[in-house]
Design a protein around this motif. Structure first.
Motif, PDB file in Angstrom:
ATOM      1  N   VAL A   2      10.208  -8.878  23.499  1.00  0.00           N
ATOM      2  CA  VAL A   2      10.261  -9.555  24.445  1.00  0.00           C
ATOM      3  C   VAL A   2       9.184 -10.487  24.921  1.00  0.00           C
ATOM      4  N   LYS A   3       8.118 -10.204  24.518  1.00  0.00           N
ATOM      5  CA  LYS A   3       6.977 -11.201  24.721  1.00  0.00           C
ATOM      6  C   LYS A   3       7.238 -12.378  24.235  1.00  0.00           C
ATOM      7  N   MET A   4       7.551 -12.404  22.705  1.00  0.00           N
ATOM      8  CA  MET A   4       7.923 -13.510  21.766  1.00  0.00           C
ATOM      9  C   MET A   4       8.829 -14.361  22.450  1.00  0.00           C
ATOM     10  N   VAL A   5      10.051 -13.507  22.972  1.00  0.00           N
ATOM     11  CA  VAL A   5      11.040 -14.449  23.558  1.00  0.00           C
ATOM     12  C   VAL A   5      10.564 -15.235  24.941  1.00  0.00           C
ATOM     13  N   ILE A  29      14.607 -40.749  15.004  1.00  0.00           N
ATOM     14  CA  ILE A  29      14.381 -40.969  13.598  1.00  0.00           C
ATOM     15  C   ILE A  29      15.237 -40.234  12.742  1.00  0.00           C
ATOM     16  N   ASN A  30      15.509 -39.039  13.002  1.00  0.00           N
ATOM     17  CA  ASN A  30      16.224 -37.972  12.325  1.00  0.00           C
ATOM     18  C   ASN A  30      17.567 -37.597  12.974  1.00  0.00           C
ATOM     19  N   ARG A  31      18.635 -38.140  12.542  1.00  0.00           N
ATOM     20  CA  ARG A  31      19.954 -37.665  13.180  1.00  0.00           C
ATOM     21  C   ARG A  31      20.035 -36.399  12.950  1.00  0.00           C
ATOM     22  N   GLY A  32      19.601 -35.385  13.664  1.00  0.00           N
ATOM     23  CA  GLY A  32      19.659 -33.870  13.450  1.00  0.00           C
ATOM     24  C   GLY A  32      20.359 -33.093  14.481  1.00  0.00           C
ATOM     25  N   LEU A  33      20.180 -31.764  14.267  1.00  0.00           N
ATOM     26  CA  LEU A  33      20.993 -30.962  15.123  1.00  0.00           C
ATOM     27  C   LEU A  33      20.348 -29.618  15.295  1.00  0.00           C
ATOM     28  N   PRO A  34      20.625 -28.945  16.262  1.00  0.00           N
ATOM     29  CA  PRO A  34      19.833 -27.486  16.521  1.00  0.00           C
ATOM     30  C   PRO A  34      19.959 -26.716  15.218  1.00  0.00           C
ATOM     31  N   CYS A  35      19.049 -26.007  15.026  1.00  0.00           N
ATOM     32  CA  CYS A  35      19.193 -25.216  13.668  1.00  0.00           C
ATOM     33  C   CYS A  35      18.467 -23.766  14.202  1.00  0.00           C
ATOM     34  N   GLY A  36      19.302 -22.807  14.028  1.00  0.00           N
ATOM     35  CA  GLY A  36      19.070 -21.408  14.576  1.00  0.00           C
ATOM     36  C   GLY A  36      20.238 -20.627  14.393  1.00  0.00           C
ATOM     37  N   GLU A  37      19.832 -18.897  14.093  1.00  0.00           N
ATOM     38  CA  GLU A  37      21.044 -18.205  13.703  1.00  0.00           C
ATOM     39  C   GLU A  37      21.738 -17.919  14.965  1.00  0.00           C
ATOM     40  N   TYR A  38      20.954 -17.883  16.274  1.00  0.00           N
ATOM     41  CA  TYR A  38      21.723 -17.555  17.524  1.00  0.00           C
ATOM     42  C   TYR A  38      21.170 -18.175  18.701  1.00  0.00           C
ATOM     43  N   MET A  39      22.058 -18.677  19.424  1.00  0.00           N
ATOM     44  CA  MET A  39      21.682 -19.452  20.710  1.00  0.00           C
ATOM     45  C   MET A  39      22.223 -18.603  21.933  1.00  0.00           C
ATOM     46  N   VAL A  40      21.245 -18.150  22.775  1.00  0.00           N
ATOM     47  CA  VAL A  40      21.913 -17.795  24.311  1.00  0.00           C
ATOM     48  C   VAL A  40      21.663 -18.809  25.292  1.00  0.00           C
ATOM     49  N   SER A  41      22.850 -18.925  25.971  1.00  0.00           N
ATOM     50  CA  SER A  41      23.030 -19.873  27.018  1.00  0.00           C
ATOM     51  C   SER A  41      23.193 -19.184  28.504  1.00  0.00           C
ATOM     52  N   SER A  42      22.214 -19.142  29.265  1.00  0.00           N
ATOM     53  CA  SER A  42      22.213 -18.479  30.542  1.00  0.00           C
ATOM     54  C   SER A  42      23.040 -19.206  31.936  1.00  0.00           C
ATOM     55  N   TRP A  43      23.939 -18.581  32.096  1.00  0.00           N
ATOM     56  CA  TRP A  43      24.729 -19.113  33.334  1.00  0.00           C
ATOM     57  C   TRP A  43      24.162 -18.193  34.726  1.00  0.00           C
ATOM     58  N   LEU A  44      23.238 -17.566  34.247  1.00  0.00           N
ATOM     59  CA  LEU A  44      22.825 -16.498  35.721  1.00  0.00           C
ATOM     60  C   LEU A  44      22.713 -17.148  37.042  1.00  0.00           C
ATOM     61  N   ARG A  45      21.939 -18.494  36.648  1.00  0.00           N
ATOM     62  CA  ARG A  45      21.488 -19.085  37.990  1.00  0.00           C
ATOM     63  C   ARG A  45      22.285 -20.537  38.290  1.00  0.00           C
ATOM     64  N   SER A  55      15.191 -14.369  11.181  1.00  0.00           N
ATOM     65  CA  SER A  55      16.275 -14.862  12.126  1.00  0.00           C
ATOM     66  C   SER A  55      15.699 -15.671  13.187  1.00  0.00           C
ATOM     67  N   THR A  56      16.183 -16.732  13.629  1.00  0.00           N
ATOM     68  CA  THR A  56      15.711 -17.738  14.604  1.00  0.00           C
ATOM     69  C   THR A  56      16.450 -17.607  15.630  1.00  0.00           C
ATOM     70  N   PHE A  57      15.983 -17.354  17.107  1.00  0.00           N
ATOM     71  CA  PHE A  57      16.679 -17.141  18.205  1.00  0.00           C
ATOM     72  C   PHE A  57      16.320 -18.424  18.951  1.00  0.00           C
ATOM     73  N   LEU A  58      17.496 -19.216  19.677  1.00  0.00           N
ATOM     74  CA  LEU A  58      17.264 -20.300  20.297  1.00  0.00           C
ATOM     75  C   LEU A  58      17.643 -19.964  21.821  1.00  0.00           C
ATOM     76  N   ASN A  59      16.648 -20.522  22.563  1.00  0.00           N
ATOM     77  CA  ASN A  59      16.815 -20.104  23.817  1.00  0.00           C
ATOM     78  C   ASN A  59      17.161 -21.478  24.816  1.00  0.00           C
ATOM     79  N   VAL A  60      18.156 -21.718  25.585  1.00  0.00           N
ATOM     80  CA  VAL A  60      18.361 -23.214  26.217  1.00  0.00           C
ATOM     81  C   VAL A  60      17.602 -22.995  27.192  1.00  0.00           C
ATOM     82  N   VAL A  61      16.345 -24.151  27.435  1.00  0.00           N
ATOM     83  CA  VAL A  61      15.505 -24.329  28.529  1.00  0.00           C
ATOM     84  C   VAL A  61      15.961 -25.863  29.313  1.00  0.00           C
TER      85      VAL A  61
END
Length: 479
Positions: A346-349, A370-386, A300-306
């Motif tokens: 949590v340390k990994m994230v 070079i590559n017309r690509g897209l994000p690749c992951g099982e789950y993306m979490v986008s934070s609106w906390l701030r 499982s690949t987790f994507l965190n918006v930065v």
């Protein structure tokens, strides 16, 4: 012991009457030009619907609110001229651009037969809220592309005098911080008199251009290159499989968050509320994937918006208006996600965003060149906390509640704060029924298995949408 608290079923039809569906143009003539879009902008071709609810204000009845917002829009569209434009493909470069042609933004005025009290909990992942941020205009406007402008603002009044301001915005136009600044500027221009903008935006997206020649210095497993038909031009569109989804908001109180932080504690390590909450959500999502949990090799690949603004060298101007975001990735076998100590997960994230340096971000931008690509992951979490959408002050006050509207994406979880400033964190999760059942079970068991006395709630009752309804409501826009 963790509890799952359900309320009455969400009201899916708000009995909306549309009174106006029009185009709003910039107040002054703007320069006709082509607006450059970065490689990151171009991979975010999908809509983000949001809605903010406001209590009744006798000094600002909904009709006056609509008038003020329309004039405010006309004012802000002078500097934000690209928002009133239309997407076009540059045939020579194969790149998507914005034709700043003053075609206008959508403006919708509507009313509901209900009061806010009758609708119920505004935190509810209510399918009816989709009616408060429509994706297309109802009038027959020619040419056809004007019926689907990339930005639509909607004012909907309720019979109690309260009202909602909904926005349907193509992500290409704005990222979260840019949208917050736009909302602040819109609010500032809704006041009487000539008021200065709250934020002076920085529009030059060429700061995010690829290098010449491109230099890809890292591997980028967080992206993939889709197979495109021969002759396909322009950026790819990543569509979702259409299936019935359930929607729930999982609410973590401050007590719950403190418990997660305690479980994640490591010597001399500061644990953020987001990292603790996001790790639990990733773990639950990964373990809810299928009936058969014996596939020891499934990863499982987790994507965190930065946010990139402070990570580039030199840093981007703070009011940079565009998509200055990337995804940091964390991958692990599902069997390990189930067995590893929570503190290690949590340390990994927490460590994955550190990978996104200036050189790494530039390498991603060059890879996308070079590559017309897209994000690749099982789950993306986008934070609106701030982001602070709930803190934007209009002449009629701050929103009573502000947040995302449910849509068809099952691969993205939006985390947003509680509207009453109690420190709680809300996670909007969209999954097929069986996966939602397993997700909820893992979520609650995490607390009960450790004899935690916190009260974790999944609010409210599940709401379901079918594939046919998705098509009918125009919700098949892809990420």
């Amino acid at each position: 012991m963790a509890n799952v608290i359900s309320s009455n079923p969400a009201m899916q039809d708000l009995k909306i009457t549309f009174q106006e569906s029009s185009l709003v143009l910039p107040l002054q003539q703007t320069e006709k030009r082509s607006f450059f879009l970065s490689n990151i902008d171009q991979i975010l071709n999908y809509r983000i619907p949001t809605v903010s609810f406001f209590s009744a204000n006798p000094d600002y009845p909904p009709q006056l609110v609509s008038e003020r917002l329309k004039l405010a829009l006309q004012k802000v569209l002078v500097p934000y001229d690209f928002i009133a434009g239309r997407f076009k493909l540059n045939q020579e470069t194969g790149r998507l651009e914005i034709d700043c042609n003053s075609a206008g933004v959508g403006f919708v005025v509507a009313s509901s037969e209900f009061s806010l009290a009758e609708i119920g909990d505004l935190l509810s992942p209510n399918l009816g809220f989709q009616q408060l941020a429509v994706h297309t205009l109802t009038d027959n406007l020619a040419p056809n592309d004007h019926a689907n402008p990339p930005f639509i603002l909607q004012v909907t009044s309720f019979k109690c005098g309260s009202f909602a301001i909904g926005m349907s915005v193509n992500h290409i136009l704005l990222d979260g911080l840019s949208a917050k600044a736009f909302s602040q500027n819109l609010a500032s221009q809704a006041f009487e008199g000539d008021k200065p903008f709250a934020v002076i935006p920085f529009f030059d997206r060429r700061l995010m251009s690829a290098r010449s020649p491109p230099l890809v210095a890292f591997t980028h497993p967080e992206f993939f290159k889709p197979d495109l038909p021969t002759g396909t031009s322009g950026p790819p569109v990543f569509d979702c499989k259409k299936e019935e989804l359930e929607f729930k908001v999982f609410k973590l109180t401050t007590t719950d968050i403190n418990f997660l932080k305690e479980k994640a504690k490591r010597p001399e390590t500061r644990i953020s509320s987001f990292n603790a909450a996001a790790t639990l959500i990733w773990q639950c999502k990964a373990l809810s994937y299928g009936e058969n949990q014996k596939d020891e090799e499934r990863v499982s690949t987790f994507l965190n918006v930065v946010d990139l603004r402070s990570r580039l060298s030199p840093p981007l101007p703070e009011p940079y208006c565009g998509n200055a975001i990337l995804v940091a990735y964390t991958s692990e076998k599902c069997q390990n996600l189930e067995k590893m100590p929570f503190s290690e997960l949590v340390k990994m994230v927490a460590e994955s965003p550190a990978r996104v340096s200036d050189e790494y971000a530039r390498s991603v931008i060059d890879w996308l060149e070079i590559n017309r690509g897209l994000p690749c992951g099982e789950y993306m979490v986008s934070s609106w906390l701030r982001l602070g959408f709930e803190e934007v002050v209009f002449p009629w006050g701050k929103p009573q509640h502000s947040g995302p509207v449910v849509n068809h994406r099952k691969d993205i979880c939006w985390i947003f704060p509680s509207s009453n400033n109690d420190g709680a964190i809300n996670a909007l999760v969209s999954l097929p029924a069986k996966e939602m059942e397993r997700f909820e079970s893992h979520f609650c068991n995490f607390f009960t298995s450790t004899n935690n006395s916190s009260s974790v709630s999944a609010e409210p009752t599940t709401t379901t949408i079918s594939p046919d309804e998705l098509v009918a409501q125009g919700l098949t826009t892809a990420i």
